[in-house]
Motif scaffolding. Structure first.
Motif, PDB file in Angstrom:
ATOM      1  N   PRO A  75       0.887  -1.244  -0.078  1.00  0.00           N
ATOM      2  CA  PRO A  75      -0.030  -0.075  -0.148  1.00  0.00           C
ATOM      3  C   PRO A  75       0.822   1.336   0.010  1.00  0.00           C
ATOM      4  O   PRO A  75       2.052   1.176   0.439  1.00  0.00           O
ATOM      5  N   GLN A  76       0.125   2.180  -0.635  1.00  0.00           N
ATOM      6  CA  GLN A  76       1.090   3.649  -0.449  1.00  0.00           C
ATOM      7  C   GLN A  76       0.944   4.278   0.831  1.00  0.00           C
ATOM      8  O   GLN A  76      -0.020   4.632   1.387  1.00  0.00           O
ATOM      9  N   SER A  77       2.133   4.338   1.448  1.00  0.00           N
ATOM     10  CA  SER A  77       2.256   5.210   2.682  1.00  0.00           C
ATOM     11  C   SER A  77       3.683   5.626   2.987  1.00  0.00           C
ATOM     12  O   SER A  77       4.669   4.917   2.485  1.00  0.00           O
ATOM     13  N   GLU A  78       3.945   6.351   3.957  1.00  0.00           N
ATOM     14  CA  GLU A  78       5.333   6.896   4.144  1.00  0.00           C
ATOM     15  C   GLU A  78       6.296   5.831   4.625  1.00  0.00           C
ATOM     16  O   GLU A  78       7.345   5.682   4.542  1.00  0.00           O
ATOM     17  N   ASP A  79       5.446   4.911   5.498  1.00  0.00           N
ATOM     18  CA  ASP A  79       6.365   3.762   6.068  1.00  0.00           C
ATOM     19  C   ASP A  79       6.753   2.679   5.127  1.00  0.00           C
ATOM     20  O   ASP A  79       7.922   2.350   5.272  1.00  0.00           O
ATOM     21  N   VAL A  80       5.817   2.292   4.113  1.00  0.00           N
ATOM     22  CA  VAL A  80       6.348   1.665   3.128  1.00  0.00           C
ATOM     23  C   VAL A  80       7.278   2.309   2.510  1.00  0.00           C
ATOM     24  O   VAL A  80       8.267   1.382   2.025  1.00  0.00           O
ATOM     25  N   VAL A  81       7.386   3.350   2.009  1.00  0.00           N
ATOM     26  CA  VAL A  81       8.311   4.024   1.163  1.00  0.00           C
ATOM     27  C   VAL A  81       9.808   3.908   1.861  1.00  0.00           C
ATOM     28  O   VAL A  81      10.601   3.509   1.497  1.00  0.00           O
ATOM     29  N   GLU A  82       9.594   4.105   3.325  1.00  0.00           N
ATOM     30  CA  GLU A  82      10.768   4.281   3.996  1.00  0.00           C
ATOM     31  C   GLU A  82      11.352   2.832   4.287  1.00  0.00           C
ATOM     32  O   GLU A  82      12.531   2.708   4.192  1.00  0.00           O
ATOM     33  N   ARG A  83      10.547   1.664   4.433  1.00  0.00           N
ATOM     34  CA  ARG A  83      11.202   0.561   4.487  1.00  0.00           C
ATOM     35  C   ARG A  83      11.610   0.155   3.112  1.00  0.00           C
ATOM     36  O   ARG A  83      12.882  -0.354   3.143  1.00  0.00           O
ATOM     37  N   PHE A  84      11.049   0.291   2.217  1.00  0.00           N
ATOM     38  CA  PHE A  84      11.637  -0.042   0.489  1.00  0.00           C
ATOM     39  C   PHE A  84      12.778   0.686   0.455  1.00  0.00           C
ATOM     40  O   PHE A  84      14.071   0.098   0.245  1.00  0.00           O
ATOM     41  N   LEU A  85      13.093   2.059   0.943  1.00  0.00           N
ATOM     42  CA  LEU A  85      14.292   2.696   0.742  1.00  0.00           C
ATOM     43  C   LEU A  85      15.457   2.135   1.436  1.00  0.00           C
ATOM     44  O   LEU A  85      16.651   1.987   1.055  1.00  0.00           O
ATOM     45  N   ARG A  86      15.166   1.712   2.821  1.00  0.00           N
ATOM     46  CA  ARG A  86      16.274   0.988   3.525  1.00  0.00           C
ATOM     47  C   ARG A  86      16.697  -0.308   3.024  1.00  0.00           C
ATOM     48  O   ARG A  86      17.878  -0.626   3.104  1.00  0.00           O
ATOM     49  N   THR A  87      15.580  -1.113   2.229  1.00  0.00           N
ATOM     50  CA  THR A  87      16.106  -2.103   1.558  1.00  0.00           C
ATOM     51  C   THR A  87      16.898  -2.122   0.624  1.00  0.00           C
ATOM     52  O   THR A  87      17.924  -2.766   0.372  1.00  0.00           O
ATOM     53  N   VAL A  88      16.666  -1.095  -0.316  1.00  0.00           N
ATOM     54  CA  VAL A  88      17.354  -0.870  -1.544  1.00  0.00           C
ATOM     55  C   VAL A  88      18.916  -0.177  -1.217  1.00  0.00           C
ATOM     56  O   VAL A  88      19.850  -0.323  -2.154  1.00  0.00           O
ATOM     57  N   MET A  89      18.716   0.888  -0.409  1.00  0.00           N
ATOM     58  CA  MET A  89      19.847   1.812  -0.331  1.00  0.00           C
ATOM     59  C   MET A  89      21.094   1.135   0.068  1.00  0.00           C
ATOM     60  O   MET A  89      22.201   2.069  -0.285  1.00  0.00           O
ATOM     61  N   ASP A  90      21.065   0.300   0.702  1.00  0.00           N
ATOM     62  CA  ASP A  90      22.282  -0.266   1.045  1.00  0.00           C
ATOM     63  C   ASP A  90      22.963  -1.110  -0.073  1.00  0.00           C
ATOM     64  O   ASP A  90      24.344  -1.296   0.184  1.00  0.00           O
ATOM     65  N   ASP A  91      22.456  -1.116  -1.276  1.00  0.00           N
ATOM     66  CA  ASP A  91      23.126  -1.947  -2.312  1.00  0.00           C
ATOM     67  C   ASP A  91      24.024  -0.878  -2.994  1.00  0.00           C
ATOM     68  O   ASP A  91      23.608   0.117  -3.270  1.00  0.00           O
ATOM     69  N   PRO A  92      25.450  -1.203  -3.388  1.00  0.00           N
ATOM     70  CA  PRO A  92      26.131  -0.236  -3.883  1.00  0.00           C
ATOM     71  C   PRO A  92      25.964   0.321  -5.381  1.00  0.00           C
ATOM     72  O   PRO A  92      26.328   1.248  -5.918  1.00  0.00           O
ATOM     73  N   CYS A  93      24.970  -0.514  -6.138  1.00  0.00           N
ATOM     74  CA  CYS A  93      24.676  -0.117  -7.477  1.00  0.00           C
ATOM     75  C   CYS A  93      23.422   1.023  -7.620  1.00  0.00           C
ATOM     76  O   CYS A  93      23.501   1.756  -8.539  1.00  0.00           O
ATOM     77  N   VAL A  94      23.063   1.249  -6.302  1.00  0.00           N
ATOM     78  CA  VAL A  94      21.868   2.488  -6.376  1.00  0.00           C
ATOM     79  C   VAL A  94      22.869   3.891  -6.110  1.00  0.00           C
ATOM     80  O   VAL A  94      23.525   3.963  -5.284  1.00  0.00           O
ATOM     81  N   VAL A  95      22.564   4.513  -7.249  1.00  0.00           N
ATOM     82  CA  VAL A  95      23.125   5.904  -7.365  1.00  0.00           C
ATOM     83  C   VAL A  95      22.306   6.849  -6.682  1.00  0.00           C
ATOM     84  O   VAL A  95      22.746   7.747  -5.894  1.00  0.00           O
ATOM     85  N   ASP A  96      21.038   6.883  -7.030  1.00  0.00           N
ATOM     86  CA  ASP A  96      19.993   8.109  -6.470  1.00  0.00           C
ATOM     87  C   ASP A  96      18.645   7.075  -6.353  1.00  0.00           C
ATOM     88  O   ASP A  96      18.441   6.235  -6.869  1.00  0.00           O
ATOM     89  N   ALA A  97      17.752   7.771  -5.558  1.00  0.00           N
ATOM     90  CA  ALA A  97      16.435   7.379  -5.224  1.00  0.00           C
ATOM     91  C   ALA A  97      15.943   8.504  -5.054  1.00  0.00           C
ATOM     92  O   ALA A  97      15.937   9.335  -4.309  1.00  0.00           O
ATOM     93  N   ILE A  98      14.744   8.680  -5.880  1.00  0.00           N
ATOM     94  CA  ILE A  98      13.774   9.571  -5.708  1.00  0.00           C
ATOM     95  C   ILE A  98      12.422   9.205  -5.597  1.00  0.00           C
ATOM     96  O   ILE A  98      11.845   8.562  -6.357  1.00  0.00           O
ATOM     97  N   VAL A  99      11.957   9.733  -4.498  1.00  0.00           N
ATOM     98  CA  VAL A  99      10.552   9.413  -4.095  1.00  0.00           C
ATOM     99  C   VAL A  99       9.352  10.685  -5.078  1.00  0.00           C
ATOM    100  O   VAL A  99       9.916  11.926  -5.163  1.00  0.00           O
ATOM    101  N   VAL A 100       8.639  10.033  -5.780  1.00  0.00           N
ATOM    102  CA  VAL A 100       7.777  10.922  -6.713  1.00  0.00           C
ATOM    103  C   VAL A 100       6.091  10.741  -6.454  1.00  0.00           C
ATOM    104  O   VAL A 100       5.987   9.722  -5.804  1.00  0.00           O
ATOM    105  N   SER A 101       5.491  11.407  -7.075  1.00  0.00           N
ATOM    106  CA  SER A 101       3.886  11.262  -6.999  1.00  0.00           C
ATOM    107  C   SER A 101       3.503  10.669  -8.372  1.00  0.00           C
ATOM    108  O   SER A 101       3.973  10.662  -9.245  1.00  0.00           O
ATOM    109  N   GLY A 102       2.351  10.363  -8.267  1.00  0.00           N
ATOM    110  CA  GLY A 102       1.787   9.531  -9.635  1.00  0.00           C
ATOM    111  C   GLY A 102       1.652   8.165  -9.303  1.00  0.00           C
ATOM    112  O   GLY A 102       1.638   7.752  -8.325  1.00  0.00           O
ATOM    113  N   GLU A 103       1.542   7.420 -10.480  1.00  0.00           N
ATOM    114  CA  GLU A 103       1.437   5.938 -10.700  1.00  0.00           C
ATOM    115  C   GLU A 103       2.745   5.287  -9.928  1.00  0.00           C
ATOM    116  O   GLU A 103       2.573   4.060  -9.630  1.00  0.00           O
TER     117      GLU A 103
END
Length: 152
Positions: A75-103
């Protein structure tokens, strides 16, 4: 903070090369070193310049392939976004992560060694998060960045 033409010139110069010395910066602006130094200090104190960084050639690090991965979370929520970002941001291949609106909820810019590495990251890291509903991957053919000078 109101920015003068000289302030904007400093911002453009430092975005092109953040290693410019105060002497080089003053020469470029046609101003006294003391004036340039004080303007720069004011831009830093005022929060206009957040930090000085180095731009890295990702291909030189063995990661020549870049992609944008559009991630839809549910579901769309701040908590879900935060958990997802914590999951992926520790991977060295991630350069940027941008939270956006829309679909799409999150855009990831990644840099990898090969198509196989991209696929592995997308399938094993991104889609392993329970909240991921879908992803769409777009290869980056070219990346350009222009200096930011002032509000539009």
């Amino acid at each position: 903070m109101e920015l003068s033409r000289a302030d904007l010139e400093i911002l453009v110069a430092l975005q092109e090369n953040s290693r410019l010395t105060n002497r080089e910066l003053a020469k470029r602006l046609g101003a006294a070193e003391s004036t340039t130094h004080e303007r720069l200090r004011r831009l830093v104190r005022g929060g206009v310049i957040k930090r000085f960084t180095a731009e890295i050639d990702l291909a030189a690090l063995g990661r020549p392939m870049q992609a944008m991965i559009a991630v839809r979370l549910r579901p769309q929520s701040e908590d879900v976004v935060e958990r997802f970002l914590r999951t992926v941001m520790d991977d060295p291949c991630v350069v940027d992560a941008i939270v956006v609106s829309g679909e799409i909820d999150v855009l990831l810019r990644v840099a990898v060694q090969s198509a196989e590495h991209l696929r592995t990251f997308a399938w094993r890291k991104v889609t392993s998060a329970k909240s991921v509903q879908s992803i769409t991957t777009h290869l980056v053919y070219e990346y350009r960045r222009r200096p930011i000078t002032a509000p539009p």
